[in-house]
Design an enzyme around this catalytic site. Structure first.
Site, short mmCIF file in Angstrom:
data_model
loop_
_atom_site.label_atom_id
_atom_site.label_comp_id
_atom_site.label_asym_id
_atom_site.label_seq_id
_atom_site.Cartn_x
_atom_site.Cartn_y
_atom_site.Cartn_z
N GLU A 7 55.30 29.48 35.51
CA GLU A 7 55.15 30.43 34.29
C GLU A 7 54.60 31.64 34.91
OE1 GLU A 7 55.89 29.44 31.67
OE2 GLU A 7 56.13 27.31 31.82
N ASP B 151 71.05 34.00 35.58
CA ASP B 151 69.67 34.68 35.43
C ASP B 151 69.74 35.94 35.86
OD1 ASP B 151 70.26 34.26 38.11
OD2 ASP B 151 68.12 33.02 38.68
N TRP C 50 69.23 28.52 35.59
CA TRP C 50 70.53 28.07 34.63
C TRP C 50 70.93 29.27 33.87
CZ3 TRP C 50 65.94 25.61 34.09
CH2 TRP C 50 65.58 25.70 32.63
N HIS D 229 64.87 31.46 34.00
CA HIS D 229 65.39 30.36 34.54
C HIS D 229 66.52 30.38 35.11
CE1 HIS D 229 62.75 28.20 31.04
NE2 HIS D 229 62.23 28.20 32.17
N ALA E 75 73.07 23.98 33.43
CA ALA E 75 71.76 23.47 32.89
C ALA E 75 70.60 23.43 33.80
CB ALA E 75 72.20 22.26 32.01
N LEU F 71 54.90 22.21 28.70
CA LEU F 71 53.77 22.35 29.66
C LEU F 71 53.15 23.50 29.80
CD1 LEU F 71 55.76 20.11 32.58
CD2 LEU F 71 54.07 19.32 30.86
N GLY F 72 53.97 24.67 29.38
CA GLY F 72 53.22 26.00 29.40
C GLY F 72 54.16 27.21 29.17
N THR G 105 53.82 24.01 38.00
CA THR G 105 53.92 24.82 36.58
C THR G 105 53.35 26.09 36.34
OG1 THR G 105 54.33 22.54 35.48
CG2 THR G 105 53.65 24.30 34.03
#
Length: 443
Positions: free
Chosen positions: A249, A275, A260, A258, A285, A189-190, A245
């Site tokens: 980004e 993170d 997780w 992220h 996850a 998606l990006g 999204t």
């Protein structure tokens, strides 16, 4: 679809994987992170150094808003990819609301996390919309070493970036599905490049050039009023698109990982990975584009919370459903502001540049970073009087020197300045009609 991901092992990232961690729809930063670790170890070291330095910087809560100028590059092949201005403007609205905690869905945050919600205080202003029609198909190569570099170069069918030190460049295009040997594996998606502590990529590792810095997103995930759709993994119908999204980004672009802990595309992810942000609970996850508030993938007690906490699926840096995302934490907000005050401080400088017919051009500053010696290079179009100054981020003049240019051509000025403290400085050259500023990092 999940069985098809077994072929990713052929890419050479690893020889074993945990399929439960892989989703057919991806943030391209998973791929980017593995590419950097595999092919650009020096760049990976720079990213890590920047992240650690930003974590140690002082927080900037309750400070004045920080404003970023955004250039939107719409690179389209089919008519539906050439998004209407109203969709782009709506995306700017979403960015401004989400990065200032003004989004209407803040009330959906669970009570246990409300005290952790922060406002980055970052504003986004539209500088320009650039539209380029192309005949290119933009597809990520799992066997290559870059992510869609051609969308960022006009001579390759894309759109050239505006000065990446002063503008956030956002490219919108159709990202083709990931395939290998003709088999479709999934959809990105990006993706975005995180900041490095250097103004240019290391020359010896073949990393992307500075003009490739910025954010790339698929045209179907821009804005909350986008008529185009993209399907949920597993045939669950179209994704709920609310413009989150690009928010996700831009978070990467400003240094966030992220939640997780970025264990890697093929794993392992476990509860020992983080993170690096103190107030995001551990997770083993990513979410699966859902809004499962009962999910608790790590029964780990953290020093910050002093209790076992569920996964923070409302966070913009998860893979949650977009109608579930609604917050950054205070720690994430502080890190992004620190990044903007540090390695991406050029984005905060007032717009400056040499206009048409300007007296000087090709303004360069090196070495950068420096330990004190500064060399300035520029090209003069004609005889002119100019001045060169070095300023701190607070506006204090560290050094000033008048310059008289008696003939056109290339000129070099060497400055030996005793910087009292390491940090980010501005190097300015100005004439009666023009002014240019470059960022300088002092170690």
């Amino acid at each position: 679809m999940r069985n098809r991901f077994l072929l990713l092992a052929c890419w050479g990232i690893c020889t074993t994987c945990t399929l439960a961690q892989i989703s057919p729809i991806l943030c391209g930063n998973d791929l980017f992170s593995d590419m950097v670790r595999q092919h650009y170890p020096a760049l990976q070291s720079d990213f890590h150094h920047t992240f650690e330095s930003a974590l140690k910087s002082r927080p900037y809560r309750q400070a004045e808003p920080l404003t970023i100028q955004v250039v939107v590059n719409v690179v389209w092949r089919d008519a539906q990819e050439n998004l209407h201005d109203s969709i782009i403007l709506d995306q700017l609205r979403v960015l401004n609301e989400d990065f200032n905690r003004l989004n209407a869905d803040t009330n959906q945050l669970r009570e246990i996390f409300k005290s952790e919600a922060g406002s980055p205080g970052i504003r986004f202003e539209l500088a320009s919309i650039q539209r380029v029609q192309t005949d290119r198909l933009f597809q990520i190569s799992l066997l290559g070493t870059n992510l869609l570099s051609e969308v960022k170069h006009s001579d390759q069918g894309g759109s050239d970036a505006w000065d990446p030190e002063q503008y956030l460049n956002l490219w919108i295009c159709k990202i083709q599905p990931i395939t290998i040997f003709g088999i479709e594996l999934g959809q990105v998606l990006g993706f975005a490049f995180p900041p490095t502590n250097l103004p240019h990529w290391p020359a010896d590792v073949g990393a992307p050039s500075p003009e490739e810095d910025g954010v790339v997103v698929d045209f179907r995930v821009v804005g909350s009023n986008n008529p185009n759709s993209i399907q949920t993994p597993g045939g669950g119908g179209p994704l709920q698109i609310k413009g989150r999204t690009p928010v996700h980004e831009v978070g990467h672009y400003l240094g966030l990982r992220h939640i997780w802990g970025d264990g890697g595309l093929l794993g392992p992810n476990d509860c020992n990975q983080s993170d690096g942000i103190y107030d995001t609970p551990y997770a083993n996850a990513q979410s699966s584009f859902d809004c499962n508030t009962s999910r608790n993938s790590c029964t780990r007690v953290e020093e910050h919370y002093n209790e076992d906490m569920p996964d923070l699926v409302e966070n913009f840096m998860d893979y949650s459903s977009e109608d579930c995302m609604n917050m950054f934490t205070r720690g994430q907000s502080d890190l992004m502001r620190n990044i903007l005050q540090g390695p991406r401080s050029g984005l905060l400088m007032p717009f400056s540049g040499m206009g048409a017919g300007g007296a000087v051009s090709s303004f360069l500053v090196w070495p950068n970073p420096t330990n004190g010696l500064v060399v300035i290079g520029f090209e003069a179009e004609h005889r002119v009087r100019a001045s060169v100054r070095i300023l701190s981020m607070s506006g204090h003049v560290v050094l000033a020197r008048p310059v008289s240019i008696y003939h056109p051509g290339k000129h070099v000025i060497t400055l030996e300045s005793a910087f009292q403290t390491p940090g980010i400085y501005m190097v300015e050259i100005s004439t009666e009609t023009d002014r240019v500023v470059r960022r300088l990092a002092v170690h």
